[in-house]
Design a protein around this motif. Structure first.
Motif, short mmCIF file in Angstrom:
data_model
loop_
_atom_site.label_atom_id
_atom_site.label_comp_id
_atom_site.label_asym_id
_atom_site.label_seq_id
_atom_site.Cartn_x
_atom_site.Cartn_y
_atom_site.Cartn_z
N HIS A 488 0.79 -1.15 -0.04
CA HIS A 488 0.09 -0.07 -0.01
C HIS A 488 0.86 1.39 -0.11
O HIS A 488 2.02 1.33 0.87
N THR A 490 0.50 5.44 0.23
CA THR A 490 -0.48 6.51 0.44
C THR A 490 0.32 7.79 0.80
O THR A 490 1.51 7.94 1.59
N LYS A 497 -3.66 7.31 -2.69
CA LYS A 497 -3.37 5.92 -2.65
C LYS A 497 -3.33 4.93 -3.57
O LYS A 497 -4.30 5.25 -4.62
#
Length: 618
Positions: A488, A490, A497
């Motif tokens: 991930h 962000t 994101k």
């Protein structure tokens, strides 16, 4: 996956190899192993003592002295004698600037968030290099004592060490020629040394109180089914036995009405006072009064006075214990065992205060200097497969990370990390107005991504246009029990994101994994030196970019002479960037920093003054 060992001298694969446990400490370090009787035992090489002072001394002729022999140079040559390097691992200058007076050697302030460097003579060293030297000394002593090669180790770290500090410890081990099989939390190792957690049916909640020379931490652990879970940790990385020494030194300075300014300009005398204070502290664990001299200065102190001086420091540790219990949603009554770790826990007032707080006797039967190393040896025995009664969770076979500037591998999840696991780091942009960031995910043990295996690549788009260094991009790795990796990314300020899912071990056989490990060990030293050169070049390129941008924006506020001089320094730095000499590059970075600092500060003062009048400077 089969475990492998490499003889770094011959490059050959060995069938069987001893695994040692290493306590890499702030003040002292030591090694333990499992003896033929199956018991953990610390190593004392040819009578030099079990404890190896974590001290590195650089001699004028270029030789490096480590450990016991280096300690004497704390007084005679403090500027070239490095101690407490563990405090600097994985740290930036901003992390330690409020404590820089604790160090008698030169720590480079480059006014950035990059990792600290230490200057000795005209050379620059990172804490990783210096820790690697200490680990190499430990490795050499162990091989001499055991008459066999030692290439694999378990190294302990404080439970609060972050990912950067743990990776720095791994890198130091690699530089010393060690395959670091596991980074183990010090409180877990201490628990194992007392036999707590060895019985898989045992369920306990324990506290480990660790007061060393330079650091304090308390950890609350839950032990269930042979698994150690850290419920909470608290502490102070700049609180320890050194503070007890300093309290005694200050007492003697005041009692003898010494001039602090003249003392601060005499590092040899200051170190002599510090060592005499350490001697007094140790003596007062068994006696009620201490008498001594430094030159002609009388150094006397009673145990009552000593306890009065350190009472506030001990109460600070108790406050940390309270915070750790609060974070774990527990009370002192919920703690079933309290383990004492670190040489400073020998102080009687420490033992009695901790026992009173937890309302139970403390475990202090095992030498508190040795308990962590002994536990690390037990952990190494578990890894060797000799203790079947303890559950070891599945681990990831190779490190996972991303590519950073210069084509370097930045490890986010290290090999042998238990799974499932998650880890992350924060990154930023290197160019003004950068709106996209390419994130490349790699698997492997080499420092350069081109030597590792690429798993995935994606772009984080839509980053707000800001000056370099302003965007904050969190990159998180989540590795589940099936070995599936989710990445991930962000951007914190805007919330932009992106994520990708990868299967890290896809397409790799055990033989290929082993070969990657063999390559990483055989090329360890050249990899680390190459990494350090690339990091120096990257830092130098950033410095050129920053200074040129600064001059362009503020040329009306800087004199022609200053611009001309700065350009000379810039050209020298640009020339150094192509030299391939890390120390030469860092020296030129340091020089341009020192030269531009005064007028950068002057410009800042002008900016503040002008802004207060309602105007602004770009």
């Amino acid at each position: 996956m089969a475990k492998i060992s490499i003889n770094l001298t011959t490059g050959s694969v060995q069938k069987e190899d001893i695994i040692v446990g290493i306590d890499l400490g702030t003040t002292n370090s030591l090694v333990a192993f499992i003896n033929p009787e199956g018991n953990p035992q610390v190593i004392n090489d040819t009578g030099k003592g079990v404890l190896v002072p974590s001290i590195v001394h650089f001699q004028a002729d270029g030789n490096v002295v480590i450990g016991n022999d280096a300690k004497a140079f704390l007084i005679s040559d403090p500027q070239n004698t490095i101690f407490s390097v563990k405090r600097l691992l994985g740290r930036s200058y901003h992390d330690i600037e409020n404590h820089k007076d604790l160090f008698s050697y030169k720590i480079i302030d480059d006014d950035t968030e990059s990792l600290v460097k230490i200057m000795v003579g005209d050379k620059f060293y990172t804490p990783i290099e210096l820790s690697g030297m200490i680990l190499k000394e430990l490795k050499d002593r162990t091989e001499h004592a055991l008459k066999t090669s030692v290439n694999r180790a378990v190294i302990t770290v404080p439970a609060y060490f972050n990912d950067s500090q743990r990776q720095a410890t791994r890198d130091a081990g690699k530089l010393a020629g060690l395959d670091v099989l596991r980074i183990v939390n010090e409180p877990t190792a201490a628990s194992l040394a007392y036999g707590i957690g060895l019985n898989p049916e045992e369920e306990k909640t324990i506290a480990v109180y660790d007061l060393g020379g330079g650091t304090f931490d308390v950890s609350v652990l839950k032990i269930q089914n042979g698994i150690f879970e850290v419920l909470s940790t608290n502490g102070n990385t700049f609180l320890g036995g050194d503070d007890f020494d300093r309290a005694i030194v200050n007492y003697w300075i005041e009692a003898n009405e010494l001039d602090r300014n003249s003392i601060s300009e005499n590092p040899e005398f200051m170190q002599a006072l510090r060592l005499k204070a350490e001697e007094a502290k140790i003596a007062l664990t068994t006696q009620n009064i201490f008498n001594g001299f430094v030159d002609t200065i009388p150094c006397e102190i009673t145990r009552i006075k000593f306890e009065e001086l350190i009472s506030d420091k001990i109460q600070e540790t108790i406050k940390c214990c309270q915070n750790a219990l609060k974070d774990a949603s527990l009370t002192s009554e919920d703690i079933q065992e309290v383990i004492m770790v670190g040489g400073s826990t020998r102080t009687p007032l420490v033992k009695s205060t901790v026992s009173e707080f937890f309302k139970k006797p403390v475990h202090d039967k095992i030498n508190p200097d040795e308990v962590v190393a002994l536990g690390a040896a037990i952990q190494s025995d578990i890894l060797a497969g000799n203790r079947k009664d303890i559950l070891l969770l599945d681990v990831t076979p190779l490190s996972l990370g991303i590519e950073t500037m210069g084509g370097l591998m930045d490890v986010i999840i290290p090999r042998n990390a238990k799974i499932p696991t998650k880890a992350g780091r924060q990154y930023t942009t290197s160019i003004d107005g950068q709106v996209n960031m390419k994130i490349s995910v790699y698997q492997g043990e080499r420092d350069l991504v081109k030597e590792n295996r690429k798993l995935a690549e994606f772009d984080l788009k839509g980053i707000p246009s800001m000056p370099a260094g302003f965007p904050k991009v969190d990159i998180n790795f989540l590795l589940n029990a099936d070995g599936i990796l989710k990445v991930h990314a962000t951007e914190v300020r805007s919330g932009v994101k992106q994520e990708v899912e990868v299967k890290p071990t896809y397409g790799l056989t055990d033989a290929e994994v082993e070969q990657m490990l063999i390559d990483s060990i055989q090329h360890a030293k050249e990899d680390v030196s190459q990494r350090m050169l690339i990091e120096a070049r990257t830092e130098g390129e950033q410095m050129v970019y920053t200074v040129e941008r600064f001059l362009e924006k503020n040329k009306s506020y800087v004199s022609d002479e200053e611009i001309a001089e700065t350009n000379i320094f810039l050209n020298e730095l640009k020339s150094a960037l192509s030299s391939g000499d890390k120390d030469h590059i860092l020296k030129k970075i340091d020089e341009i920093n020192e030269f531009t600092r005064p007028f950068a500060e002057r410009l800042m003062d002008q900016a503040i003054s002008t802004a207060m009048k309602g105007k602004t400077i770009d």
